[in-house]
Write an enzyme that holds these catalytic residues in place. Sequence first.
Site, mmCIF file in Angstrom:
data_model
loop_
_atom_site.group_PDB
_atom_site.id
_atom_site.type_symbol
_atom_site.label_atom_id
_atom_site.label_comp_id
_atom_site.label_asym_id
_atom_site.label_seq_id
_atom_site.Cartn_x
_atom_site.Cartn_y
_atom_site.Cartn_z
ATOM 1 N NE ARG A 280 -2.838 -0.356 10.690
ATOM 2 C CZ ARG A 280 -1.684 -0.807 10.863
ATOM 3 N NH1 ARG A 280 -0.623 -0.083 10.677
ATOM 4 N NH2 ARG A 280 -1.311 -2.152 11.095
ATOM 5 C CD GLN B 127 4.615 -6.230 11.096
ATOM 6 O OE1 GLN B 127 5.757 -6.787 10.499
ATOM 7 N NE2 GLN B 127 4.300 -4.888 11.240
ATOM 8 C CG ASP C 228 6.356 2.350 11.884
ATOM 9 O OD1 ASP C 228 5.384 2.296 12.539
ATOM 10 O OD2 ASP C 228 6.292 2.875 10.623
ATOM 11 C CD GLN D 8 12.218 9.233 13.905
ATOM 12 O OE1 GLN D 8 13.201 8.469 14.001
ATOM 13 N NE2 GLN D 8 11.749 9.494 15.373
ATOM 14 C CB SER E 87 -0.457 5.848 8.017
ATOM 15 O OG SER E 87 -0.859 4.559 8.353
ATOM 16 C CD GLN F 65 9.260 -1.193 11.899
ATOM 17 O OE1 GLN F 65 8.304 -2.110 11.895
ATOM 18 N NE2 GLN F 65 9.300 -0.354 10.927
ATOM 19 C CG HIS G 149 5.814 2.944 1.649
ATOM 20 N ND1 HIS G 149 4.602 3.070 1.692
ATOM 21 C CD2 HIS G 149 6.039 1.994 2.599
ATOM 22 C CE1 HIS G 149 4.004 2.293 2.755
ATOM 23 N NE2 HIS G 149 4.989 1.690 3.587
ATOM 24 C CB ALA H 103 -1.050 -0.042 1.179
ATOM 25 C CG LEU H 104 4.478 0.342 -1.881
ATOM 26 C CD1 LEU H 104 5.504 0.104 -3.083
ATOM 27 C CD2 LEU H 104 5.335 0.290 -0.681
HETATM 28 P P1 AMP Z 1 4.913 -0.145 6.664
HETATM 29 O O1 AMP Z 1 4.775 -0.620 5.093
HETATM 30 O O2 AMP Z 1 4.003 0.474 7.237
HETATM 31 O O3 AMP Z 1 5.565 -1.213 7.248
HETATM 32 O O4 AMP Z 1 6.198 0.864 6.534
HETATM 33 C C1 AMP Z 1 7.275 0.410 5.900
HETATM 34 C C2 AMP Z 1 8.508 1.351 6.356
HETATM 35 O O5 AMP Z 1 8.117 2.645 5.781
HETATM 36 C C3 AMP Z 1 8.793 1.666 7.696
HETATM 37 O O6 AMP Z 1 9.951 1.940 7.873
HETATM 38 C C4 AMP Z 1 8.127 2.757 7.827
HETATM 39 O O7 AMP Z 1 8.486 3.177 9.097
HETATM 40 C C5 AMP Z 1 8.043 3.671 6.731
HETATM 41 N N1 AMP Z 1 7.037 4.731 6.825
HETATM 42 C C6 AMP Z 1 5.829 4.307 7.042
HETATM 43 N N2 AMP Z 1 5.049 5.525 6.731
HETATM 44 C C7 AMP Z 1 6.240 6.350 6.759
HETATM 45 C C8 AMP Z 1 5.976 8.235 6.800
HETATM 46 N N3 AMP Z 1 4.662 8.812 6.653
HETATM 47 N N4 AMP Z 1 7.129 8.727 6.427
HETATM 48 C C9 AMP Z 1 8.340 8.077 6.566
HETATM 49 N N5 AMP Z 1 8.329 6.769 6.658
HETATM 50 C C10 AMP Z 1 7.173 6.023 6.407
#
Ligand code: AMP
Length: 259
Positions: free
Chosen positions: A188, A62, A151, A149, A186, A154, A38, A33-34
Amino acid sequence: MRIVRQIADIRAALHSTRASRAASVGLVPTMGALHAGHVSLFRAARGECDTVVASVFVNPAQFGEPADFEHYPRDEARDAAVAEEARVDLLFVPEAQEIYPAGFDTWVDVGRLGTILEGAFRPGHFRGVATVCLQLFNIVHPDVAYFGQKDAQQVQVLRQMIRDFHLGLEIRVCPIVRDADGLALSSRNVRLTPEERQRALRLPRALATGDVGAALALLEGLNVEYVEVAPFDPPVLAAAVRVGAVRLIDNTPLSSEQP
Ligand code: AMP
């Protein structure tokens, strides 16, 4: 860009790129869901590494709530187009049984860091994150792995694991990418109604105060799980709130040295 689904195939593809010993490999783990957050990680990797590998894997281990896992947005064709546009070389999209085959039974037991803040509200979450990341690190053997950052906890968990297990890779942390209205991007967010999104905007505004009391006052009336100064590097003011069916997290680094 090549889409690869099997561990053996990604290993083979990377083996040929590593024929030149100096060639560096960057890994960007995602759940798909890029969005532009990302893409900022892909760009950072593209700028520093010879080969950029991104993974798209909605990691069942997770997720605490089955409904969250079920409703997590999935669109592989769109993800592939976004990754290709950002000049990712290899997109690793494994099936769950490739990562957790029948009989899989070894997990990373995250210590105290896995029990505070997010860990307190999502028991087992960081165990799932650390386990899948350890697998991805062992499959891809990246020189550098890129995380957001967004997360923040994480990142701390993974830094600790890399140190404790002598994994010998570097982590780069990229700043939070926000929409024009301030909401951190996000996957979500697509599940928020317009009215919920308006309420959700109080989260970044509250965190921008940099103060727990002021933030709590601005979040009054919302379903707040926590607002705390987290003892990370850098320290952050972190919060989680529920808006409708969606759980949102965000944070603001408190030191002047923003990552
Ligand atoms: P996810 O697909 O939610 O697991 O996120 C994958 C990576 O993208 C993780 O390292 C997240 O911290 C990063 N990420 C998600 N949302 C953002 C954002 N708004 N800004 C920067 N990095 C993000």
